[in-house]
Design a protein around this motif. Structure first.
Motif, PDB file in Angstrom:
ATOM      1  N   GLU A   1       0.847  -1.208   0.000  1.00  0.00           N
ATOM      2  CA  GLU A   1       0.000   0.000   0.000  1.00  0.00           C
ATOM      3  C   GLU A   1       0.877   1.251   0.000  1.00  0.00           C
ATOM      4  O   GLU A   1       0.578   2.228  -0.691  1.00  0.00           O
ATOM      5  CB  GLU A   1      -0.942  -0.020   1.209  1.00  0.00           C
ATOM      6  N   GLU A   2       1.976   1.220   0.769  1.00  0.00           N
ATOM      7  CA  GLU A   2       2.900   2.364   0.795  1.00  0.00           C
ATOM      8  C   GLU A   2       3.524   2.563  -0.588  1.00  0.00           C
ATOM      9  O   GLU A   2       3.666   3.703  -1.054  1.00  0.00           O
ATOM     10  CB  GLU A   2       3.984   2.137   1.848  1.00  0.00           C
ATOM     11  N   GLU A   3       3.869   1.471  -1.245  1.00  0.00           N
ATOM     12  CA  GLU A   3       4.433   1.541  -2.605  1.00  0.00           C
ATOM     13  C   GLU A   3       3.403   2.135  -3.560  1.00  0.00           C
ATOM     14  O   GLU A   3       3.739   2.963  -4.412  1.00  0.00           O
ATOM     15  CB  GLU A   3       4.846   0.140  -3.065  1.00  0.00           C
ATOM     16  N   ALA A   4       2.148   1.730  -3.412  1.00  0.00           N
ATOM     17  CA  ALA A   4       1.086   2.213  -4.298  1.00  0.00           C
ATOM     18  C   ALA A   4       0.876   3.722  -4.193  1.00  0.00           C
ATOM     19  O   ALA A   4       0.517   4.366  -5.180  1.00  0.00           O
ATOM     20  CB  ALA A   4      -0.220   1.475  -4.005  1.00  0.00           C
ATOM     21  N   VAL A   5       1.116   4.291  -3.007  1.00  0.00           N
ATOM     22  CA  VAL A   5       0.958   5.745  -2.858  1.00  0.00           C
ATOM     23  C   VAL A   5       2.275   6.475  -3.108  1.00  0.00           C
ATOM     24  O   VAL A   5       2.341   7.702  -3.001  1.00  0.00           O
ATOM     25  CB  VAL A   5       0.360   6.138  -1.483  1.00  0.00           C
ATOM     26  N   GLY A   6       3.327   5.740  -3.451  1.00  0.00           N
ATOM     27  CA  GLY A   6       4.594   6.332  -3.837  1.00  0.00           C
ATOM     28  C   GLY A   6       5.394   6.954  -2.704  1.00  0.00           C
ATOM     29  O   GLY A   6       6.172   7.880  -2.943  1.00  0.00           O
TER      30      GLY A   6
ATOM     31  N   ASP B   1      -4.796  -5.187  -0.572  1.00  0.00           N
ATOM     32  CA  ASP B   1      -4.585  -3.745  -0.495  1.00  0.00           C
ATOM     33  C   ASP B   1      -5.923  -3.005  -0.537  1.00  0.00           C
ATOM     34  O   ASP B   1      -6.797  -3.344  -1.332  1.00  0.00           O
ATOM     35  CB  ASP B   1      -3.708  -3.269  -1.653  1.00  0.00           C
ATOM     36  N   TRP B   2      -6.052  -2.037   0.352  1.00  0.00           N
ATOM     37  CA  TRP B   2      -7.190  -1.117   0.460  1.00  0.00           C
ATOM     38  C   TRP B   2      -8.455  -1.759   1.004  1.00  0.00           C
ATOM     39  O   TRP B   2      -9.457  -1.082   1.185  1.00  0.00           O
ATOM     40  CB  TRP B   2      -7.467  -0.405  -0.871  1.00  0.00           C
ATOM     41  N   ALA B   3      -8.431  -3.043   1.295  1.00  0.00           N
ATOM     42  CA  ALA B   3      -9.604  -3.703   1.875  1.00  0.00           C
ATOM     43  C   ALA B   3      -9.504  -3.627   3.395  1.00  0.00           C
ATOM     44  O   ALA B   3      -8.413  -3.695   3.957  1.00  0.00           O
ATOM     45  CB  ALA B   3      -9.666  -5.161   1.434  1.00  0.00           C
ATOM     46  N   PRO B   4     -10.630  -3.475   4.084  1.00  0.00           N
ATOM     47  CA  PRO B   4     -10.592  -3.475   5.550  1.00  0.00           C
ATOM     48  C   PRO B   4     -10.007  -4.785   6.084  1.00  0.00           C
ATOM     49  O   PRO B   4     -10.340  -5.865   5.590  1.00  0.00           O
ATOM     50  CB  PRO B   4     -12.059  -3.334   5.952  1.00  0.00           C
ATOM     51  N   HIS B   5      -9.124  -4.654   7.051  1.00  0.00           N
ATOM     52  CA  HIS B   5      -8.526  -5.825   7.709  1.00  0.00           C
ATOM     53  C   HIS B   5      -8.169  -5.407   9.127  1.00  0.00           C
ATOM     54  O   HIS B   5      -7.446  -4.429   9.329  1.00  0.00           O
ATOM     55  CB  HIS B   5      -7.282  -6.295   6.955  1.00  0.00           C
ATOM     56  N   THR B   6      -8.699  -6.123  10.099  1.00  0.00           N
ATOM     57  CA  THR B   6      -8.508  -5.791  11.508  1.00  0.00           C
ATOM     58  C   THR B   6      -8.034  -7.032  12.255  1.00  0.00           C
ATOM     59  O   THR B   6      -8.478  -8.134  11.966  1.00  0.00           O
ATOM     60  CB  THR B   6      -9.836  -5.294  12.111  1.00  0.00           C
ATOM     61  N   VAL B   7      -7.128  -6.811  13.210  1.00  0.00           N
ATOM     62  CA  VAL B   7      -6.608  -7.913  14.013  1.00  0.00           C
ATOM     63  C   VAL B   7      -6.694  -7.527  15.491  1.00  0.00           C
ATOM     64  O   VAL B   7      -6.276  -6.428  15.872  1.00  0.00           O
ATOM     65  CB  VAL B   7      -5.137  -8.221  13.658  1.00  0.00           C
ATOM     66  N   THR B   8      -7.226  -8.433  16.297  1.00  0.00           N
ATOM     67  CA  THR B   8      -7.216  -8.276  17.756  1.00  0.00           C
ATOM     68  C   THR B   8      -6.415  -9.425  18.323  1.00  0.00           C
ATOM     69  O   THR B   8      -6.724 -10.588  18.068  1.00  0.00           O
ATOM     70  CB  THR B   8      -8.652  -8.298  18.325  1.00  0.00           C
ATOM     71  N   ASP B   9      -5.369  -9.086  19.058  1.00  0.00           N
ATOM     72  CA  ASP B   9      -4.569 -10.107  19.737  1.00  0.00           C
ATOM     73  C   ASP B   9      -4.405  -9.652  21.176  1.00  0.00           C
ATOM     74  O   ASP B   9      -3.587  -8.777  21.476  1.00  0.00           O
ATOM     75  CB  ASP B   9      -3.219 -10.305  19.064  1.00  0.00           C
ATOM     76  N   GLY B  10      -5.217 -10.199  22.050  1.00  0.00           N
ATOM     77  CA  GLY B  10      -5.204  -9.766  23.439  1.00  0.00           C
ATOM     78  C   GLY B  10      -5.653  -8.322  23.546  1.00  0.00           C
ATOM     79  O   GLY B  10      -6.749  -7.970  23.108  1.00  0.00           O
TER      80      GLY B  10
END
Length: 140
Positions: free
Chosen positions: A66-71, A96-105
């Motif tokens: 994603e960082e590469e995509a925005v240059g 890329d650009w899709a919602p993704h969430t992680v909960t770990d503790g």
């Protein structure tokens, strides 16, 4: 909850008060959430064992692709995906650009701006499950 934008990579990630707040919150059993570029705040905080607070945890953040995509890979001081892995985290990502969430503790992370709402809901769920007496703490 730490909001995204590139700013946290330069200011909040390096701020002694922010670092201490994260360490204190997690040590007290309080959740900390960060979305998009805000997981940069996990760069320096340490757990009681001296390891990174994300060591051994599943996390996500704005990805290298994603960082590469925005240059901006040559503009940012480091790539979040690389930094989190270097701190011992298990980095996960969605498309890329899709919602993704992680909960770990007590650590809640979201990959990109589209993940903001899901991170907020995940934080509220962790708070409700823990029924904390206070959401924050006072730093000396």
């Amino acid at each position: 909850m730490y909001p995204g934008g590139h700013g946290p990579m330069w200011d909040l990630a390096e701020d002694a008060h922010s670092i201490a707040l994260i360490e204190t919150m997690l040590a007290a059993g309080k959740p900390v959430a960060a979305v998009c570029h805000a997981p940069a705040v996990f760069r320096h905080p340490k757990a009681a064992d001296g390891k990174s607070v994300v060591h051994g945890k599943k996390v996500t953040a704005f990805t290298n692709s994603e960082e590469e995509a925005v240059g901006l890979t040559k503009v940012v001081p480091y790539l979040l995906e690389d930094m989190l892995q270097a701190n011992g985290a298990e980095f996960t990502k969605g498309p890329d650009w899709a919602p993704h969430t992680v909960t770990d503790g007590l650590v809640i992370t979201g990959q990109n701006p589209g993940s903001s709402e899901a991170v907020a809901h995940a934080l509220l769920k962790v708070i409700a499950e823990r029924k904390p007496t206070a959401l924050c703490c006072v730093l000396a």
